[in-house]
Motif scaffolding. Sequence first.
Motif, PDB file in Angstrom:
ATOM      1  N   MET A 101      -7.215  32.460 -34.355  1.00  0.00           N
ATOM      2  CA  MET A 101      -6.592  32.502 -33.032  1.00  0.00           C
ATOM      3  C   MET A 101      -5.149  32.978 -33.158  1.00  0.00           C
ATOM      4  O   MET A 101      -4.444  32.633 -34.112  1.00  0.00           O
ATOM      5  N   TYR A 102      -4.712  33.735 -32.153  1.00  0.00           N
ATOM      6  CA  TYR A 102      -3.318  34.180 -32.048  1.00  0.00           C
ATOM      7  C   TYR A 102      -2.802  33.799 -30.658  1.00  0.00           C
ATOM      8  O   TYR A 102      -3.558  33.840 -29.675  1.00  0.00           O
ATOM      9  N   PHE A 103      -1.525  33.492 -30.598  1.00  0.00           N
ATOM     10  CA  PHE A 103      -0.854  33.297 -29.311  1.00  0.00           C
ATOM     11  C   PHE A 103      -0.169  34.610 -28.933  1.00  0.00           C
ATOM     12  O   PHE A 103       0.443  35.262 -29.782  1.00  0.00           O
ATOM     13  N   VAL A 104      -0.253  34.965 -27.669  1.00  0.00           N
ATOM     14  CA  VAL A 104       0.405  36.177 -27.178  1.00  0.00           C
ATOM     15  C   VAL A 104       1.665  35.730 -26.440  1.00  0.00           C
ATOM     16  O   VAL A 104       1.569  35.074 -25.401  1.00  0.00           O
ATOM     17  N   GLY A 105       2.832  36.068 -27.001  1.00  0.00           N
ATOM     18  CA  GLY A 105       4.081  35.633 -26.354  1.00  0.00           C
ATOM     19  C   GLY A 105       4.225  34.132 -26.401  1.00  0.00           C
ATOM     20  O   GLY A 105       3.913  33.498 -27.409  1.00  0.00           O
ATOM     21  N   LYS A 106       4.647  33.541 -25.298  1.00  0.00           N
ATOM     22  CA  LYS A 106       4.962  32.108 -25.388  1.00  0.00           C
ATOM     23  C   LYS A 106       3.704  31.252 -25.286  1.00  0.00           C
ATOM     24  O   LYS A 106       2.713  31.636 -24.673  1.00  0.00           O
ATOM     25  N   ARG A 107       3.777  30.089 -25.951  1.00  0.00           N
ATOM     26  CA  ARG A 107       2.617  29.196 -26.057  1.00  0.00           C
ATOM     27  C   ARG A 107       2.780  28.031 -25.101  1.00  0.00           C
ATOM     28  O   ARG A 107       3.825  27.390 -25.096  1.00  0.00           O
ATOM     29  N   SER A 108       1.721  27.752 -24.358  1.00  0.00           N
ATOM     30  CA  SER A 108       1.762  26.533 -23.544  1.00  0.00           C
ATOM     31  C   SER A 108       1.240  25.389 -24.408  1.00  0.00           C
ATOM     32  O   SER A 108       0.455  25.600 -25.336  1.00  0.00           O
ATOM     33  N   SER A 109       1.669  24.168 -24.103  1.00  0.00           N
ATOM     34  CA  SER A 109       1.276  23.055 -24.963  1.00  0.00           C
ATOM     35  C   SER A 109      -0.220  22.803 -24.876  1.00  0.00           C
ATOM     36  O   SER A 109      -0.842  22.393 -25.851  1.00  0.00           O
ATOM     37  N   HIS A 110      -0.858  23.079 -23.722  1.00  0.00           N
ATOM     38  CA  HIS A 110      -2.312  22.811 -23.694  1.00  0.00           C
ATOM     39  C   HIS A 110      -3.103  23.835 -24.480  1.00  0.00           C
ATOM     40  O   HIS A 110      -4.093  23.499 -25.136  1.00  0.00           O
ATOM     41  N   MET A 111      -2.658  25.091 -24.502  1.00  0.00           N
ATOM     42  CA  MET A 111      -3.309  26.100 -25.355  1.00  0.00           C
ATOM     43  C   MET A 111      -3.076  25.770 -26.831  1.00  0.00           C
ATOM     44  O   MET A 111      -3.987  25.897 -27.661  1.00  0.00           O
ATOM     45  N   GLU A 112      -1.872  25.348 -27.145  1.00  0.00           N
ATOM     46  CA  GLU A 112      -1.525  25.040 -28.530  1.00  0.00           C
ATOM     47  C   GLU A 112      -2.414  23.912 -29.073  1.00  0.00           C
ATOM     48  O   GLU A 112      -2.904  23.952 -30.196  1.00  0.00           O
TER      49      GLU A 112
END
Length: 256
Positions: free
Chosen positions: A112-123
């Motif tokens: 998995m990769y995060f695109v730009g800023k990460r929200s805590s629920h996605m993290e």
Amino acid sequence: MSVSIKTPEEIAKMRVAGRMAAECLEMIEDYVKPGVSTAELDRIIHKHIVEVQDGIPACLNYRGFPKSICTSVNHVICHGIPSEKKILKDGDIINIDVTVIKDGYFGDTSKMYFVGKRSSHMERLVQVTQECLYKGIELVKPGTRLGDIGHVIQQHAQSNYYSVVREYCGHGIGSEFHEDPQVLHYGKPDTGLELKEGMTFTIEPMINAGKAHTKLKKDGWTVETRDGRPSAQWEHTLAVTATGVEVLTARTEESF
Ligand code: MF3
Ligand code: CO
Ligand code: CO
């Protein structure tokens, strides 16, 4: 079900293919940014496999799949088809799944990769899903049964109020992409196939933030969550050793 035992020579070839697939995931990291299309990510990895690694992208034309990698964004669970129209945006999460063939053997891995800023629920979803994979890997050794692995994954997902996708699973792998056994990401301890030295398979849990239900899109490939909530997946190709496990697709950031 016939589960093959690989020779040390076969595992050596899988180690090479596995390392190549892992290296693709490391290489692509810098390109996963807001504004890039998933088709562009596919082109970059395709070129890297063919021109730099002298390998074969296993997904291309596999049962008619049209691209060299799978790109699964947000509520797409797996098998997303790279497209010029799918432009990554700030806050997205994406799974990139790469399978390389080298010298007749396969290596299959995704992250998995995060695109730009990460929200805590996605993290949290992404992290718990990675922990599911790692907890499964920790159990791999001769004598462990596949139900033990499924159980630990299901337990960890559900204790975090997530659900486990049932329709898709890990698989044996070697000189074929998908071999026996099926590796379910749910199950009961002390059930199922007993692992033996020389078995090679993937663990690739798909964990949903909401309900487990899936929907196959009309393109015949893209699998989405029915409720539209996000899903995450991590995958490694593994070999059972005399005393434990070798992670054939380990990235340099990982220590097993
Ligand atoms: N790499 C996927 C897996 O983990 C399979 C993708 S098949 C494709 O088993 F055709 F969609 F590429
Ligand atoms: Co796989
Ligand atoms: Co895969």
